[in-house]
Motif scaffolding. Sequence first.
Motif, PDB file in Angstrom:
ATOM      1  N   ASP A 155      -6.253 -13.930   1.965  1.00 31.25           N
ATOM      2  CA  ASP A 155      -5.152 -13.292   1.261  1.00 31.25           C
ATOM      3  C   ASP A 155      -3.915 -14.187   1.224  1.00 31.25           C
ATOM      4  O   ASP A 155      -3.155 -14.247   2.166  1.00 31.25           O
ATOM      5  CB  ASP A 155      -4.844 -11.960   1.973  1.00 31.25           C
ATOM      6  CG  ASP A 155      -3.808 -11.157   1.211  1.00 31.25           C
ATOM      7  OD1 ASP A 155      -3.771 -11.269  -0.027  1.00 31.25           O
ATOM      8  OD2 ASP A 155      -3.038 -10.435   1.861  1.00 31.25           O
ATOM      9  N   GLY A 201      -8.888  -6.558  -3.743  1.00 32.53           N
ATOM     10  CA  GLY A 201      -7.439  -6.556  -3.857  1.00 32.53           C
ATOM     11  C   GLY A 201      -6.804  -5.187  -3.983  1.00 32.53           C
ATOM     12  O   GLY A 201      -5.602  -5.064  -4.135  1.00 32.53           O
ATOM     13  N   CYS A 202      -7.613  -4.130  -3.920  1.00 24.72           N
ATOM     14  CA  CYS A 202      -7.049  -2.793  -4.088  1.00 24.72           C
ATOM     15  C   CYS A 202      -6.362  -2.317  -2.814  1.00 24.72           C
ATOM     16  O   CYS A 202      -5.711  -1.284  -2.797  1.00 24.72           O
ATOM     17  CB  CYS A 202      -8.114  -1.798  -4.523  1.00 24.72           C
ATOM     18  SG  CYS A 202      -9.322  -1.439  -3.249  1.00 24.72           S
ATOM     19  N   GLY A 203      -6.535  -3.061  -1.731  1.00 22.03           N
ATOM     20  CA  GLY A 203      -5.819  -2.718  -0.507  1.00 22.03           C
ATOM     21  C   GLY A 203      -6.607  -1.866   0.472  1.00 22.03           C
ATOM     22  O   GLY A 203      -6.096  -0.905   1.042  1.00 22.03           O
ATOM     23  N   LYS A 204      -7.830  -2.253   0.709  1.00 15.59           N
ATOM     24  CA  LYS A 204      -8.654  -1.509   1.663  1.00 15.59           C
ATOM     25  C   LYS A 204      -8.250  -1.819   3.105  1.00 15.59           C
ATOM     26  O   LYS A 204      -8.305  -0.951   3.969  1.00 15.59           O
ATOM     27  CB  LYS A 204     -10.138  -1.848   1.470  1.00 15.59           C
ATOM     28  CG  LYS A 204     -10.695  -1.365   0.141  1.00 15.59           C
ATOM     29  CD  LYS A 204     -12.168  -1.683  -0.007  1.00 15.59           C
ATOM     30  CE  LYS A 204     -12.453  -3.146  -0.217  1.00 15.59           C
ATOM     31  NZ  LYS A 204     -12.022  -3.675  -1.523  1.00 15.59           N
ATOM     32  N   THR A 205      -7.851  -3.080   3.311  1.00 13.89           N
ATOM     33  CA  THR A 205      -7.583  -3.492   4.685  1.00 13.89           C
ATOM     34  C   THR A 205      -6.450  -2.673   5.321  1.00 13.89           C
ATOM     35  O   THR A 205      -6.542  -2.280   6.480  1.00 13.89           O
ATOM     36  CB  THR A 205      -7.234  -4.991   4.733  1.00 13.89           C
ATOM     37  OG1 THR A 205      -8.178  -5.685   3.915  1.00 13.89           O
ATOM     38  CG2 THR A 205      -7.319  -5.520   6.138  1.00 13.89           C
ATOM     39  N   THR A 231      -0.379   2.933  -2.553  1.00 16.74           N
ATOM     40  CA  THR A 231      -0.647   3.500  -3.880  1.00 16.74           C
ATOM     41  C   THR A 231      -1.163   4.922  -3.705  1.00 16.74           C
ATOM     42  O   THR A 231      -1.590   5.309  -2.616  1.00 16.74           O
ATOM     43  CB  THR A 231      -1.726   2.691  -4.625  1.00 16.74           C
ATOM     44  OG1 THR A 231      -2.945   2.750  -3.848  1.00 16.74           O
ATOM     45  CG2 THR A 231      -1.321   1.246  -4.818  1.00 16.74           C
ATOM     46  N   ARG A 260       0.372  -5.816 -10.418  1.00 12.61           N
ATOM     47  CA  ARG A 260      -0.675  -6.842 -10.491  1.00 12.61           C
ATOM     48  C   ARG A 260      -0.914  -7.219 -11.943  1.00 12.61           C
ATOM     49  O   ARG A 260      -1.013  -6.359 -12.806  1.00 12.61           O
ATOM     50  CB  ARG A 260      -1.997  -6.302  -9.917  1.00 12.61           C
ATOM     51  CG  ARG A 260      -1.980  -6.107  -8.435  1.00 12.61           C
ATOM     52  CD  ARG A 260      -2.199  -7.419  -7.717  1.00 12.61           C
ATOM     53  NE  ARG A 260      -1.913  -7.274  -6.299  1.00 12.61           N
ATOM     54  CZ  ARG A 260      -2.781  -6.765  -5.436  1.00 12.61           C
ATOM     55  NH1 ARG A 260      -3.969  -6.402  -5.834  1.00 12.61           N
ATOM     56  NH2 ARG A 260      -2.457  -6.643  -4.178  1.00 12.61           N
ATOM     57  N   GLN A 310      -4.625   4.892  -2.387  1.00 11.00           N
ATOM     58  CA  GLN A 310      -4.685   4.598  -0.950  1.00 11.00           C
ATOM     59  C   GLN A 310      -4.325   5.837  -0.132  1.00 11.00           C
ATOM     60  O   GLN A 310      -4.974   6.147   0.865  1.00 11.00           O
ATOM     61  CB  GLN A 310      -3.723   3.452  -0.599  1.00 11.00           C
ATOM     62  CG  GLN A 310      -4.254   2.074  -0.959  1.00 11.00           C
ATOM     63  CD  GLN A 310      -3.192   0.988  -0.786  1.00 11.00           C
ATOM     64  OE1 GLN A 310      -2.035   1.183  -1.162  1.00 11.00           O
ATOM     65  NE2 GLN A 310      -3.579  -0.146  -0.232  1.00 11.00           N
ATOM     66  N   ARG A 326      -3.054 -11.933  -6.614  1.00  7.88           N
ATOM     67  CA  ARG A 326      -2.633 -11.005  -5.579  1.00  7.88           C
ATOM     68  C   ARG A 326      -1.118 -10.897  -5.487  1.00  7.88           C
ATOM     69  O   ARG A 326      -0.598 -10.033  -4.811  1.00  7.88           O
ATOM     70  CB  ARG A 326      -3.189 -11.449  -4.229  1.00  7.88           C
ATOM     71  CG  ARG A 326      -4.687 -11.380  -4.208  1.00  7.88           C
ATOM     72  CD  ARG A 326      -5.245 -11.684  -2.842  1.00  7.88           C
ATOM     73  NE  ARG A 326      -6.528 -11.032  -2.761  1.00  7.88           N
ATOM     74  CZ  ARG A 326      -6.891 -10.184  -1.820  1.00  7.88           C
ATOM     75  NH1 ARG A 326      -6.082  -9.913  -0.828  1.00  7.88           N
ATOM     76  NH2 ARG A 326      -8.065  -9.613  -1.855  1.00  7.88           N
ATOM     77  N   PHE A 328       5.606  -2.433   1.514  1.00 14.77           N
ATOM     78  CA  PHE A 328       5.349  -1.787   0.213  1.00 14.77           C
ATOM     79  C   PHE A 328       4.939  -0.338   0.461  1.00 14.77           C
ATOM     80  O   PHE A 328       4.654   0.048   1.604  1.00 14.77           O
ATOM     81  CB  PHE A 328       4.257  -2.519  -0.561  1.00 14.77           C
ATOM     82  CG  PHE A 328       3.034  -2.835   0.263  1.00 14.77           C
ATOM     83  CD1 PHE A 328       2.114  -1.850   0.581  1.00 14.77           C
ATOM     84  CD2 PHE A 328       2.807  -4.143   0.730  1.00 14.77           C
ATOM     85  CE1 PHE A 328       0.989  -2.149   1.333  1.00 14.77           C
ATOM     86  CE2 PHE A 328       1.692  -4.438   1.486  1.00 14.77           C
ATOM     87  CZ  PHE A 328       0.772  -3.446   1.792  1.00 14.77           C
ATOM     88  N   GLU A 329       4.915   0.426  -0.617  1.00 14.73           N
ATOM     89  CA  GLU A 329       4.447   1.796  -0.462  1.00 14.73           C
ATOM     90  C   GLU A 329       2.967   1.853  -0.812  1.00 14.73           C
ATOM     91  O   GLU A 329       2.515   1.124  -1.703  1.00 14.73           O
ATOM     92  CB  GLU A 329       5.243   2.724  -1.379  1.00 14.73           C
ATOM     93  CG  GLU A 329       5.314   4.129  -0.812  1.00 14.73           C
ATOM     94  CD  GLU A 329       5.738   5.151  -1.854  1.00 14.73           C
ATOM     95  OE1 GLU A 329       5.246   6.293  -1.771  1.00 14.73           O
ATOM     96  OE2 GLU A 329       6.532   4.787  -2.745  1.00 14.73           O
TER      97      GLU A 329
HETATM   98  P1  ADP Z   1      -9.038  -5.612  -0.346  1.00 17.18           P
HETATM   99  O1  ADP Z   1      -9.437  -5.761   1.084  1.00 17.18           O
HETATM  100  O2  ADP Z   1      -9.230  -4.240  -0.877  1.00 17.18           O
HETATM  101  O3  ADP Z   1      -9.617  -6.664  -1.221  1.00 17.18           O
HETATM  102  P2  ADP Z   1      -6.481  -6.175   0.726  1.00 17.18           P
HETATM  103  O4  ADP Z   1      -6.429  -5.078   1.674  1.00 17.18           O
HETATM  104  O5  ADP Z   1      -6.812  -7.524   1.225  1.00 17.18           O
HETATM  105  O6  ADP Z   1      -7.474  -5.816  -0.441  1.00 17.18           O
HETATM  106  O7  ADP Z   1      -5.108  -6.190  -0.079  1.00 17.18           O
HETATM  107  C1  ADP Z   1      -4.817  -7.165  -1.042  1.00 17.18           C
HETATM  108  C2  ADP Z   1      -3.364  -7.508  -1.035  1.00 17.18           C
HETATM  109  O8  ADP Z   1      -2.583  -6.425  -1.538  1.00 17.18           O
HETATM  110  C3  ADP Z   1      -2.808  -7.793   0.334  1.00 17.18           C
HETATM  111  O9  ADP Z   1      -1.899  -8.851   0.201  1.00 17.18           O
HETATM  112  C4  ADP Z   1      -2.102  -6.523   0.717  1.00 17.18           C
HETATM  113  O10 ADP Z   1      -1.060  -6.765   1.625  1.00 17.18           O
HETATM  114  C5  ADP Z   1      -1.580  -6.060  -0.611  1.00 17.18           C
HETATM  115  N1  ADP Z   1      -1.396  -4.618  -0.728  1.00 17.18           N
HETATM  116  C6  ADP Z   1      -2.179  -3.652  -0.220  1.00 17.18           C
HETATM  117  N2  ADP Z   1      -1.727  -2.437  -0.556  1.00 17.18           N
HETATM  118  C7  ADP Z   1      -0.633  -2.625  -1.334  1.00 17.18           C
HETATM  119  C8  ADP Z   1       0.298  -1.747  -1.977  1.00 17.18           C
HETATM  120  N3  ADP Z   1       0.163  -0.428  -1.926  1.00 17.18           N
HETATM  121  N4  ADP Z   1       1.299  -2.307  -2.671  1.00 17.18           N
HETATM  122  C9  ADP Z   1       1.438  -3.642  -2.736  1.00 17.18           C
HETATM  123  N5  ADP Z   1       0.615  -4.529  -2.137  1.00 17.18           N
HETATM  124  C10 ADP Z   1      -0.409  -4.025  -1.430  1.00 17.18           C
END
Ligand code: ADP
Length: 690
Positions: free
Chosen positions: A550, A300-304, A271, A448, A274, A579, A268-269
């Motif tokens: 996840d 779920g915002c994609g911190k990891t 955001t 989402r 991010q 998610r 994915f790209e």
């Molecule tokens: P957090 O740790 O912030 O709660 P995660 O990093 O676990 O969130 O990410 C949540 C889900 O969203 C994961 O499945 C991840 O692969 C997915 N994800 C992260 N960034 C994006 C993005 N830019 N577009 C689509 N999916 C994403």
Amino acid sequence: MLNIDTPIQYVKGVGPRRSLLLGRLGIKTLHDILYYFPWRYEDRKDLKKICDLRYGNRETTMGEVVSAEVITTARKRMKIFELCVKDNAGFLRCRWFNQPYMERYFKKGQNIILSGVVKGNILIGFEMENPDFEHLQDEDRFIHTRRIVPVYKATEGLTPKQLRTLMFNTINSYVSSVEDFMPHNILQRNNLLSLEKAIKETHFPEEFSDVDALNRGMSPGQRRLAFEEFFLLQLGLALTKKKEVLEKGISFKDKGRLVNEFLKRLPFELTDAQKRVLQEIINDMQRPIPMNRLLHGDVGCGKTVVALIAMLIAVDNGYQASLMAPTEVLAEQHFINVHKMIEALGVKVALLTSSSRAKPLSEIAEGKREIIIGTHSLIQEQVVFKNLGLAIIDEQHKFGVIQRADLRKKGFNPDILVMTATPIPRTLALTLYGDLDISVIDELPKGRIPVITKVFFPGQKGQVYSLINRELTKGRQVYIVYPLIEESERLDLKCAEEGAEAFRKIFPTKRIGLIHGRIRQEKRENIMASFKSGDIDILVSTTVIEVGVDVPNASLMLIVHAERFGLAQLHQLRGRIGRGNHQSYCLLMAYPPLGEDAKRRLKVMETTTDGFKIAEEDLALRGPGEFFGTKQSGIPDLKVANIIRDTGLLEASRKEAFALIDADPYLKGYPLLKKELQRRWMGRLELVKS
Ligand code: ADP
Ligand code: MG
């Protein structure tokens, strides 16, 4: 003149016996007692006529002693001291149980002021039990009556009245000798009282007599003391921050091969949020001073992903990177995810928790493992890194200023990135993480769909099962979460185990997994992997899945006994679903009777999915003390200040503190302030130790 740090025992009127009692209240020094503030105030200024007393009210009145005698009850042989006073329109009878010595204090004809809860009435006569009293001839020093009276938390062996007298005498004898450590111009700019005046007025208000304002902590004296608490807190944070800026850190070069390859493979790209945050992190990493940054954003915002990219930059530059999680399960999850995402890039990842089978300590020390994921085990003594360049702390609540310093010592001033799953209200961020720069991911990945949340009661189990069935039929997966019962881990397991059994009967054709903290790590990993790959349909668990798991195909979560969970926890749990690109459902099963707070929490969950709103509500419901437990975070206690009520003071004090440290980073011109700062931080601040 006594020094402010003099042990309490040597304060006039204390001595060895009382010093023990005071110790129980946390009072160990003269400073402590001056800062032992009332928890509430009573207005005893008005003297009522006896005939105007109102049943049930706490009132103050004056009368002349008519009789004073000890009587012994016939049946239980209890000694009661009975005092009868009169004014020109009525009589009042007062009783003290088991205190026959009281007789000594009263003589017929004396004028006495009494303050207590009124019983009886004009017909049967007015009464008070254990009232506070004061003789009228003490006119020059009213302590317990005829003023706004402070009420202190007392302790067995020391009555509130004795404590109040001690406070009064101590303040009068010593307050003029306390030196005000606050810079004069800061006091002036912020319209604050001097320390002497603030202490006096907060204990025994004279000039300021609005009892409601006092009880709300809004009197000028309390304002000054709240400001000083915030100021000393912020000053410590500013110093910590300044210290890092003054130190040499690693200057990483640009993104390299690994990051580019990784981005190419990412399905994915990123955001915009991010990308922005990543750029902030990269800028920090390139600067030659250590990074100290907080990354927060909703679940779920994609911190990891962002964290992982930062780690790859470190590895690209020949350094090791670590990721520390608060629980083993989460560390394991991170390990599995990270491993999967970067296996193909040839980066060596290690897992290090207290229950890891093989501890790859030597490989870490030799630099053969480049990314190390683990729990607190990472900062234990025996773990040595070859060249730790970036340390990331995930989902930290339990990680304060001090632990961050420990972590830093593991490398040569590694860059530090703190990630929290819970969005934090701004005031809290400034308090807990005030020494960090802050990055916020304020956007969820596209597509989402907000989770639909609904509360159910035990009578509606049928509906719940059919909703679960509907999702399973669609090929989705389901979480069922049981609460952690604090008192008993066994009970807690029993709930989840019985739950799993019950669901096996209800959905006999479905594959059901059970996971909890007691299961061995290996097995836990297997279960999580099976759920992830779709081999398990329903995962029954205790709260171990709270963070980090996840599985986008999971679209329903049932939380059993939802009324027992806190808001932050419910929000975290709910973050496990929604998610993927399916509509998801969060079902909150609540067991009445529900308290007011529980009702409110469930309502909040039903009405919003916005983590920032939920965090604000949580802070309001729980109050700041419980919300962030200053003890574990290592920052000084806030006794007078309140981060919800006093946001204005917090912002103002922060501005002043940071400006002061900019102007005088070692506080050379402020020896008194420096000393007070040390005292409040209990010697934990390194820079000002000298
Ligand atoms: P957090 O740790 O912030 O709660 P995660 O990093 O676990 O969130 O990410 C949540 C889900 O969203 C994961 O499945 C991840 O692969 C997915 N994800 C992260 N960034 C994006 C993005 N830019 N577009 C689509 N999916 C994403
Ligand atoms: Mg996460």
